[in-house]
Structure formats: C-alpha cells, structure tokens
Design a protein around this motif. Structure first.
Motif, short mmCIF file in Angstrom:
data_model
loop_
_atom_site.label_atom_id
_atom_site.label_comp_id
_atom_site.label_asym_id
_atom_site.label_seq_id
_atom_site.Cartn_x
_atom_site.Cartn_y
_atom_site.Cartn_z
N TRP A 108 -3.88 4.98 0.34
CA TRP A 108 -5.24 4.69 0.77
C TRP A 108 -5.19 3.96 2.09
O TRP A 108 -4.16 3.45 2.52
N GLY A 110 -11.23 3.85 0.59
CA GLY A 110 -11.11 2.79 -0.40
C GLY A 110 -11.51 3.19 -1.80
O GLY A 110 -11.01 2.61 -2.78
N SER A 111 -12.38 4.17 -1.95
CA SER A 111 -12.81 4.53 -3.30
C SER A 111 -11.71 5.23 -4.08
O SER A 111 -11.81 5.39 -5.30
N ILE A 144 -8.64 4.03 -4.27
CA ILE A 144 -7.67 3.03 -4.75
C ILE A 144 -7.73 2.97 -6.27
O ILE A 144 -8.81 2.79 -6.85
N LEU A 163 -7.80 1.75 -10.05
CA LEU A 163 -8.38 0.53 -10.61
C LEU A 163 -7.32 -0.57 -10.77
O LEU A 163 -7.60 -1.75 -10.56
N ASP A 218 -4.88 -1.27 -8.94
CA ASP A 218 -4.38 -1.79 -7.68
C ASP A 218 -5.45 -2.50 -6.86
O ASP A 218 -5.24 -2.81 -5.69
N ARG A 219 -6.59 -2.77 -7.47
CA ARG A 219 -7.71 -3.33 -6.70
C ARG A 219 -7.65 -4.85 -6.57
O ARG A 219 -8.28 -5.41 -5.68
N GLU A 220 -6.90 -5.49 -7.42
CA GLU A 220 -6.79 -6.94 -7.32
C GLU A 220 -5.79 -7.30 -6.23
O GLU A 220 -4.69 -6.75 -6.17
N GLU A 221 -6.18 -8.21 -5.36
CA GLU A 221 -5.30 -8.62 -4.27
C GLU A 221 -4.04 -9.28 -4.83
O GLU A 221 -4.11 -10.05 -5.80
N SER A 251 -0.07 0.00 -0.50
CA SER A 251 -0.55 1.38 -0.44
C SER A 251 0.57 2.38 -0.14
O SER A 251 0.33 3.59 -0.15
#
Length: 340
Positions: free
Chosen positions: A283, A288-289, A291, A293, A295-298, A309
């Motif tokens: 990504w 961004g959509s 990514i 679920l 892997d969405r937390e920093e 990524s």
C-alpha cells in the motif's frame, strides 16, 4: 496471523453494472517476515529442489548501470542498517558512526561483473493447496519462481518458472548455488516471508476499459470528491476500487503509467493471462483502503529497515510492479514479464 482486506468503500459494480462481468479473482499473498521452510509457500524462502536437478543460471545479457554487488554484500548492508534503525538514538544523532559509514560505503562499492552464468535467486514458492484458483500442468502441485537479480530487458530481472510435483522431489538440494552478481542496490533480493493468501475481487484498471466507461468512472470519482471534500477524485476507481496492490496471483494488470499493449504468446499467438505480480509495496498514500485490518495499528516501536508495507524489501523500477504473464494454451510456452 491471517490478513483481511476491508470491503471496498463502494460496490462499484452496482453503480456501473458493465463492470460486473469483468470481475476477476485475485489472491493477495500478504508476505510477512518469517522463517519459511521448503515445505511452505513463501516469498524469498528456500525451494523444494531435487538434489539431482541442475540449479538454473542466467546466460542472458545484463544491463549494469552500476557495478553489481554480491549477495553477501546485500545481507551485510541490510544487517548493518537494521541494527542502526533499531538502536536508541539521541535527537539529531547520526544513524551511523564514521566506522559504520565507511564499512557501508565499502559494501556498496561493488565489483566488476562476472562473465560466467549467474545462478538464479529464489523469489517465490507457491503450493497450489495454499493458493485458491492457481493451477498448473497436470500432476503439478507447486510453482517455483526464480530470477536473475540483475537488470535485463525493460530494466527487469529475468524470471524463470518451474512447475513440479512435490511428492516426486526425493532427496533435497540443501545448499543451492547463489548468484555471483546482484543488482547494485539489492532491490531484487527478497527477504524471507511467510504468506497469508486471501481472495479478493478485482476489476480492470481504467486503461483496460472502453474510453467511454473509463471517462464516466473518472467523472463519478470527481463527484465523490466534491461531495466528501477529500479523496483521490477522478482516480478514485483506479486507486481504491479496481486492482489490488501488493504481491498476488491472478487478477488484472495494474496498468497505470503506461498504456496496455497487445500481449500474445510468441509460440501460438494466444493472448497472455496474468499469473503472478511482484509489487514494490502492499500500500501507499493513494491506496490506504487496501491496508489489511490487521496492519492498521501503528507500530508501537521502531520497525527497523523493513517498511511495514514492504516486508520482502523488493523494489521494481521506481516503485512499480513486475507482472508475469503466461500462455493459457500451454505451460511449456514462454512467459512474458512486464513492468507496470
């Protein structure tokens, strides 16, 4: 951990019914850092290879814009930089000390290109049991992708495909040859990754659609941007609703910076079909959509040299894709490599 692509922000086929019959299944591979074995599907992992079978080597012409380096040079450079990125540093402290910088420069200096055939490097191993929809020659249950990690035509590494039956391998080759020469920056050396295959639905990139439909999709995207006051505008369909980014099997081609061209088998003139895509990242800022679920937390701490990524650390061109196309008539016919 499995990976889950969020549902697309819009069911585009319900708005543009012409797209519905063009839907294709793609399998996002979601490579993530790991320690795959020869019995696993992987990127950059070891291959299930018979001890009595010759390891392939490249005899094609190479285009070395800079002196090549060795595989060991790449490994040492990455290890040095990985440790540097992970260690605590004071504000404005240099990433490397003078000795480390001098050592890195020495590793990056390269060496004169060798003249003998260059051993190929494992890129991917895909057991058909793990990849929905992937099929090969009768009796095969494993696809292996290797390449020469130097630039060839179109500034791409030269790929080599092997289909085999895993049960017939017998005694394994445990110490395969390694290439003497690798592209100067090590961009074609994949780091070992385990896979988390996931089926998604794709639609053609705008450049593969009739112009009238592509124009309507562009205008619709601009309308969505006006209503929401954010988003990629006319490129909304291109970035978020058509072709999934990342390493994958099948699906549609990610045509973007170049126009599609007729691609027909050199042996029988049958149109090629997409088989395997190598991507420079899963990504970016425009997708961004996609990514997952999970892997969405920093990250809570330093991530090291690997970008979240891009766990394989492969770079195609200036961040593009390399797609391998095959002939649907015969697996014995030559494949085609395209940068997109």
């Amino acid at each position: 951990m499995s990976r889950t692509t969020p549902p697309r922000p819009v069911d585009i086929a319900s708005i543009f019914p012409e797209l519905a019959p063009l839907a294709r299944q793609a399998v996002r591979l979601h490579p993530r850092a790991g320690r795959p074995t020869v019995h696993d599907s992987s990127v950059g992992g070891p291959l299930l290879w018979p001890a009595n079978e010759v390891w392939p080597a490249c005899t094609k012409e190479h285009y070395n814009h800079k002196l090549p380096v060795s595989l060991d040079d790449v490994r040492q450079m990455r290890a040095l930089l990985e440790a540097a990125w992970l260690r605590p540093r004071e504000p404005r402290e240099d990433l490397l000390d003078p000795d480390q910088r001098a050592y890195l420069d020495k590793l990056k200096a390269g060496h004169p290109a060798h003249t003998e055939p260059n051993a190929l490097l494992p890129v991917a191993q895909l057991y058909l049991r793990d990849i929905p929809g992937l099929s090969g020659p009768e009796g095969s249950d494993l696809l292996q992708v290797l390449w020469c990690p130097l630039d060839h035509d179109e500034a791409l590494p030269a790929a080599h495909l092997v289909w085999r039956n895993a049960a017939s391998v017998g005694t394994l080759l445990t110490d395969p040859p390694e290439p003497a020469d690798v592209e100067h920056y090590g961009d074609y050396v994949p780091e070992p990754c385990v896979l988390h295959p996931e089926v998604v639905t794709e639609y053609p990139a705008p450049l593969e659609l009739p112009k009238e439909l592509a124009d309507r999709l562009h205008n619709w995207g601009e309308e969505q941007e006006e209503e929401s006051e954010e988003g990629p505008g006319g490129a909304y369909y291109q970035y978020e609703l058509s072709v999934a980014p990342g390493w994958k099997v099948g699906g549609w081609g990610p045509w973007s910076f170049r126009d599609p061209s007729p691609m027909h088998c050199r042996s029988c003139n049958t149109p090629y079909k997409p088989l395997f895509t190598v991507d420079s990242g899963e990504w970016d800022g425009g997708s961004g959509s996609w990514i997952p679920l999970e892997d969405r937390e920093e990250p809570s701490g330093p991530t090291g040299l690997r970008r979240p990524s891009d766990p394989p650390m492969v770079q195609i061109g200036r961040g593009y894709n390399m797609q391998i196309y095959v002939c649907p008539t015969s697996f014995d016919h030559p494949h085609l490599e395209v940068m997109q």
